[in-house]
Design a protein around this motif. Structure first.
Motif, short mmCIF file in Angstrom:
data_model
loop_
_atom_site.label_atom_id
_atom_site.label_comp_id
_atom_site.label_asym_id
_atom_site.label_seq_id
_atom_site.Cartn_x
_atom_site.Cartn_y
_atom_site.Cartn_z
N GLU A 95 0.82 -1.22 0.00
CA GLU A 95 0.00 0.00 0.00
C GLU A 95 0.86 1.26 0.00
O GLU A 95 0.49 2.25 -0.63
CB GLU A 95 -0.96 0.00 1.19
CG GLU A 95 -2.03 -1.08 1.11
CD GLU A 95 -2.85 -1.05 -0.17
OE1 GLU A 95 -3.20 0.04 -0.65
OE2 GLU A 95 -3.13 -2.15 -0.69
N LYS A 105 0.82 4.21 -3.07
CA LYS A 105 0.61 5.65 -2.87
C LYS A 105 1.50 6.48 -3.79
O LYS A 105 1.17 7.62 -4.09
CB LYS A 105 0.85 6.03 -1.41
CG LYS A 105 -0.24 5.55 -0.50
CD LYS A 105 0.03 5.94 0.93
CE LYS A 105 -1.06 5.36 1.82
NZ LYS A 105 -0.81 5.63 3.24
N PRO A 138 0.17 7.06 -9.88
CA PRO A 138 -0.91 7.97 -10.26
C PRO A 138 -2.28 7.43 -9.84
O PRO A 138 -2.43 6.23 -9.59
CB PRO A 138 -0.81 8.05 -11.78
CG PRO A 138 0.58 7.59 -12.10
CD PRO A 138 0.97 6.65 -11.03
N ALA A 139 -3.27 8.31 -9.80
CA ALA A 139 -4.61 7.94 -9.30
C ALA A 139 -5.25 6.83 -10.10
O ALA A 139 -5.89 5.93 -9.52
CB ALA A 139 -5.51 9.17 -9.29
N ASP A 140 -5.11 6.83 -11.44
CA ASP A 140 -5.73 5.78 -12.23
C ASP A 140 -5.08 4.42 -11.97
O ASP A 140 -5.74 3.39 -11.98
CB ASP A 140 -5.73 6.11 -13.72
CG ASP A 140 -4.35 6.42 -14.27
OD1 ASP A 140 -3.43 6.72 -13.48
OD2 ASP A 140 -4.18 6.36 -15.51
N TYR A 141 -3.80 4.41 -11.68
CA TYR A 141 -3.12 3.17 -11.31
C TYR A 141 -3.58 2.69 -9.93
O TYR A 141 -3.72 1.49 -9.71
CB TYR A 141 -1.60 3.36 -11.30
CG TYR A 141 -0.98 3.31 -12.67
CD1 TYR A 141 -0.49 2.12 -13.18
CD2 TYR A 141 -0.87 4.44 -13.45
CE1 TYR A 141 0.09 2.05 -14.42
CE2 TYR A 141 -0.29 4.40 -14.70
CZ TYR A 141 0.18 3.20 -15.18
OH TYR A 141 0.75 3.14 -16.42
N GLN A 142 -3.80 3.61 -9.02
CA GLN A 142 -4.29 3.24 -7.69
C GLN A 142 -5.67 2.61 -7.78
O GLN A 142 -5.96 1.61 -7.11
CB GLN A 142 -4.31 4.46 -6.78
CG GLN A 142 -2.93 4.96 -6.41
CD GLN A 142 -2.97 6.18 -5.51
OE1 GLN A 142 -3.98 6.50 -4.91
NE2 GLN A 142 -1.84 6.87 -5.42
N ALA A 143 -6.53 3.17 -8.63
CA ALA A 143 -7.87 2.60 -8.81
C ALA A 143 -7.79 1.21 -9.43
O ALA A 143 -8.51 0.28 -9.03
CB ALA A 143 -8.72 3.52 -9.68
N TRP A 191 -5.29 -0.85 -9.11
CA TRP A 191 -4.76 -1.72 -8.06
C TRP A 191 -5.87 -2.24 -7.16
O TRP A 191 -5.92 -3.42 -6.83
CB TRP A 191 -3.70 -0.99 -7.26
CG TRP A 191 -3.23 -1.72 -6.03
CD1 TRP A 191 -3.54 -1.44 -4.75
CD2 TRP A 191 -2.38 -2.87 -5.99
NE1 TRP A 191 -2.93 -2.32 -3.91
CE2 TRP A 191 -2.22 -3.23 -4.64
CE3 TRP A 191 -1.76 -3.64 -6.96
CZ2 TRP A 191 -1.45 -4.30 -4.24
CZ3 TRP A 191 -0.98 -4.71 -6.55
CH2 TRP A 191 -0.84 -5.04 -5.21
N GLU A 192 -6.77 -1.34 -6.77
CA GLU A 192 -7.89 -1.75 -5.91
C GLU A 192 -8.77 -2.77 -6.62
O GLU A 192 -9.23 -3.75 -6.02
CB GLU A 192 -8.72 -0.54 -5.49
CG GLU A 192 -7.98 0.41 -4.55
CD GLU A 192 -7.51 -0.25 -3.27
OE1 GLU A 192 -8.23 -1.09 -2.71
OE2 GLU A 192 -6.39 0.08 -2.82
#
Length: 115
Positions: free
Chosen positions: A20, A24, A27-32, A34-35
């Motif tokens: 996690e 962090k 980028p935000a699209d990669y974080q989404a 990942w989830e």
């Protein structure tokens, strides 16, 4: 890993926290993505989930490299993240823990009934 860590799962908790913290930095699209990947991979885990740790580490490494190269998530994973996760887990229709428990229950009942 000692016996206590294996029983309590604290080794996995440490590893997931490390994942996690690495996420962090993406980028935000990669974080989404990942989830969504985590949500689609966990049904393919064994009882403890330890079998997914190397897979999750590899996927996170892929995402980190792609982000560093400036690629978009769709270029890396495509449009079907669920299909990507099924391919990682082995194949489409890969057995889940629920399916394995159902199979085991059916086998036990068949033995009791003498079939």
């Amino acid at each position: 890993m000692n016996f206590w860590e294996k029983i309590t799962g604290s080794d996995m908790t440490k590893e997931l926290k490390t994942f996690e913290s690495r996420v962090k930095g993406l980028p935000a699209d990669y974080q989404a993505a990942w989830e969504e990947i985590k949500a689609n991979l966990w049904p393919h885990s064994d009882f403890t989930g330890r079998n997914l740790m190397p897979i999750l580490d590899g996927v996170l490494g892929l995402l980190e490299e792609a982000a560093a190269d400036g690629q978009s998530v769709k270029e890396v994973l495509g449009d079907d993240i669920k299909g990507f996760c099924s391919a990682l887990a082995g194949e489409e229709g890969a057995r889940t823990f629920r399916g394995r428990w159902r199979e085991q229950l059916n086998n036990n009942i068949a033995k009791k009934l003498g079939k």
